[in-house]
Design an enzyme around this catalytic site. Structure first.
Site, PDB file in Angstrom:
ATOM      1  N   HIS A  44      15.706  75.226  72.939  1.00 12.35           N
ATOM      2  CA  HIS A  44      14.735  74.843  71.716  1.00 12.35           C
ATOM      3  C   HIS A  44      14.070  75.735  71.231  1.00 12.35           C
ATOM      4  O   HIS A  44      13.810  76.190  70.190  1.00 12.35           O
ATOM      5  CB  HIS A  44      14.219  73.370  71.869  1.00 12.35           C
ATOM      6  CG  HIS A  44      13.449  72.935  70.989  1.00 12.35           C
ATOM      7  ND1 HIS A  44      13.645  72.167  69.966  1.00 12.35           N
ATOM      8  CD2 HIS A  44      12.036  73.133  70.891  1.00 12.35           C
ATOM      9  CE1 HIS A  44      12.514  71.884  69.342  1.00 12.35           C
ATOM     10  NE2 HIS A  44      11.675  72.368  69.608  1.00 12.35           N
ATOM     11  N   GLU A  45      13.177  76.323  72.094  1.00  8.85           N
ATOM     12  CA  GLU A  45      12.126  77.186  71.856  1.00  8.85           C
ATOM     13  C   GLU A  45      12.507  78.567  71.557  1.00  8.85           C
ATOM     14  O   GLU A  45      12.202  79.153  70.355  1.00  8.85           O
ATOM     15  CB  GLU A  45      10.975  77.399  73.094  1.00  8.85           C
ATOM     16  CG  GLU A  45      10.400  76.303  73.710  1.00  8.85           C
ATOM     17  CD  GLU A  45       9.392  75.630  72.459  1.00  8.85           C
ATOM     18  OE1 GLU A  45       8.989  76.504  71.631  1.00  8.85           O
ATOM     19  OE2 GLU A  45       9.198  74.347  72.467  1.00  8.85           O
ATOM     20  N   HIS A  56      13.371  78.846  67.852  1.00 10.22           N
ATOM     21  CA  HIS A  56      12.433  79.477  66.817  1.00 10.22           C
ATOM     22  C   HIS A  56      12.600  80.855  66.562  1.00 10.22           C
ATOM     23  O   HIS A  56      11.767  81.181  65.642  1.00 10.22           O
ATOM     24  CB  HIS A  56      11.011  78.877  67.190  1.00 10.22           C
ATOM     25  CG  HIS A  56      10.731  77.356  67.218  1.00 10.22           C
ATOM     26  ND1 HIS A  56      11.091  76.570  66.343  1.00 10.22           N
ATOM     27  CD2 HIS A  56      10.544  76.545  68.339  1.00 10.22           C
ATOM     28  CE1 HIS A  56      10.783  75.267  66.334  1.00 10.22           C
ATOM     29  NE2 HIS A  56      10.736  75.351  67.877  1.00 10.22           N
ATOM     30  N   GLU A  90      11.623  71.982  63.587  1.00  8.96           N
ATOM     31  CA  GLU A  90      11.708  71.413  64.894  1.00  8.96           C
ATOM     32  C   GLU A  90      13.219  70.753  64.928  1.00  8.96           C
ATOM     33  O   GLU A  90      13.930  70.677  66.043  1.00  8.96           O
ATOM     34  CB  GLU A  90      10.767  70.580  65.035  1.00  8.96           C
ATOM     35  CG  GLU A  90       9.219  71.208  65.336  1.00  8.96           C
ATOM     36  CD  GLU A  90       9.402  72.071  66.324  1.00  8.96           C
ATOM     37  OE1 GLU A  90      10.028  72.054  67.397  1.00  8.96           O
ATOM     38  OE2 GLU A  90       8.421  73.050  66.500  1.00  8.96           O
TER      39      GLU A  90
END
Length: 423
Positions: free
Chosen positions: A278-279, A282, A358
């Protein structure tokens, strides 16, 4: 006139606080829609009765404190002006030195000190609340240390910002906002570059991830995503909180992938890999740079509006507020109050953009790991450790949530799991 303005300010704050108390405690409905009850997104399926009660109580009080804190800051600046304290700060600065930089520094020092004293009670209430609900594990001394570090870091930056700001205003009373915006570009990038290696270590200790096997797995995912990461860092947060977190910070060569030690303790490797994917999304989708561009655009609009609002307010109520002109440092509380108001008003827009990013990162994580179960368990544990509401009230979501609600995040993963199962 000054008394009338002060009275109106207090009454408006009281009515505002009363509205949000009524909204949060008596009007807002946080129960799940019928179609989600009994699913993995239903907190009743993964929280016990006590945890359910605590999460509702804690969230309501914490949200109320949030909505009270920002307008309290506006009221503080208003009374600094109405009571003549801004005049006193300037006078003390002029009596102390003949140098402009020293004069402005002394003014900022007094304003910062009074602001710290005024806002500390609300900060302390928030701290004790998190202690009572077992979110915070920090001692009073540790909390006070962080508050003082905040004070000195903000004070140091404020001295430079205020001196440059009023130098620009005196140079160009019409276009200072544009020149100030131009300077925010290198200043913001410089701060983002410094934060991981200078500012963050003031609060916590960072060191390479001790679990080398896990680090290898994380770096393998990074390699698949074409992220030039060589290390993963962990930070000792267990002495401060029971909450979980992981993030990517910094830009350029100072970029860091960071895991809280609480995350390492409470989640298994598969769940941590989901968070890391997930990170990394970004980075892959350039969210950091899109965020910088968005911030700079909002800053341009915000500074322009601030200049126009300041001129209008001083022209109409300058005598009552004891502000002779925009280029007088006594206008600083008004400048800070307007900036804070504009940030609050624009927060639903910036939060909406953040929630979209997100959501994209969640989708990237599930596509990268193909492990919806790990994602669901991760979000359930995040809910438990932070006593978060799965389905927050609408105004709370608009003003506070930079992430989708847990209902939205878990439901998306559950739908992916069902679709994948059918395939």
């Amino acid at each position: 006139m000054a008394r009338k303005i002060g009275l109106y300010g207090v009454v408006a704050y009281f009515l505002y606080g009363l509205f949000f108390y009524w909204y949060l405690f008596h009007f807002a409905n946080t129960s799940l829609p019928f179609e989600y009850q009994g699913t993995v997104a239903d907190p009743a399926t993964f929280l016990n009765g006590r945890e359910l009660m605590l999460s509702e109580d804690y969230s309501k009080i914490r949200n109320l404190l949030f909505f009270l804190s920002t307008p309290f800051e506006w009221l503080f600046y208003l009374f600094i002006l109405l009571l003549g304290l801004s005049n006193a700060f300037k006078k003390w600065g002029e009596q102390s030195s003949k140098y402009k930089f020293v004069k402005s520094s002394i003014y900022v020092a007094w304003l910062s000190l009074f602001a710290f004293i005024a806002t500390t009670p609300l900060s302390y209430i928030s701290f004790t609340l998190s202690k009572q609900y077992n979110i915070s594990t920090q001692s009073f001394g540790g909390w006070m240390k962080d508050e003082l570090i905040d004070f000195w870091v903000n004070f140091g930056m404020m001295i430079v910002i205020v001196y440059v700001l009023y130098w620009l205003i005196n140079r160009s009373t019409k276009r200072w906002w544009f020149y100030a915006w131009l300077l925010t570009i290198p200043f913001s990038l410089f701060l983002m570059f410094l934060q991981p290696v200078v500012i963050d270590p003031l609060y916590n200790d960072f060191y390479p991830l001790k679990d080398k096997e896990l680090e290898t797995k994380i770096l393998d995912i990074a390699k698949k995503a074409n992220i030039p990461a060589e290390h993963v860092f962990e930070v000792n947060m267990a002495e401060k909180t029971n909450a979980l977190n992981a993030y990517v910070t910094g830009i350029g060569s100072n970029s860091r992938i960071v895991l809280w030690d609480t995350t390492l303790d409470k989640l298994n490797d598969d769940q941590i890999l989901f968070i890391m994917a997930h990170e990394m999304a970004h980075y892959v989708e350039k969210h950091i740079y899109i965020g910088i561009a968005g911030y700079l655009l909002l800053s341009l609009v915000g500074l322009y509006l601030t200049s126009k609002i300041m001129e209008w307010v001083i022209a109409r109520w300058g005598a009552a507020l004891k502000i002779p002109s925009v280029n007088d440092i006594r206008s600083l509380p008004l400048f800070l109050m307007i900036i804070s108001m504009l940030l609050f008003v624009s927060s639903p827009l910036s939060n909406a953009v953040s929630r979209y990013q997100e959501t994209r990162a969640d989708k990237y994580a599930i596509e990268m790991t193909k492990d919806s179960e790990a994602g669901i368990k991760t979000f359930q544990e995040l809910t438990r450790s932070g006593l978060s509401q799965v389905n927050p009230p609408l105004l709370v979501k608009f003003f506070r949530y930079g992430h989708p609600s847990m209902l939205e995040r878990i439901t998306m993963l559950e739908e992916y799991e069902i679709e994948h199962r059918e395939d």
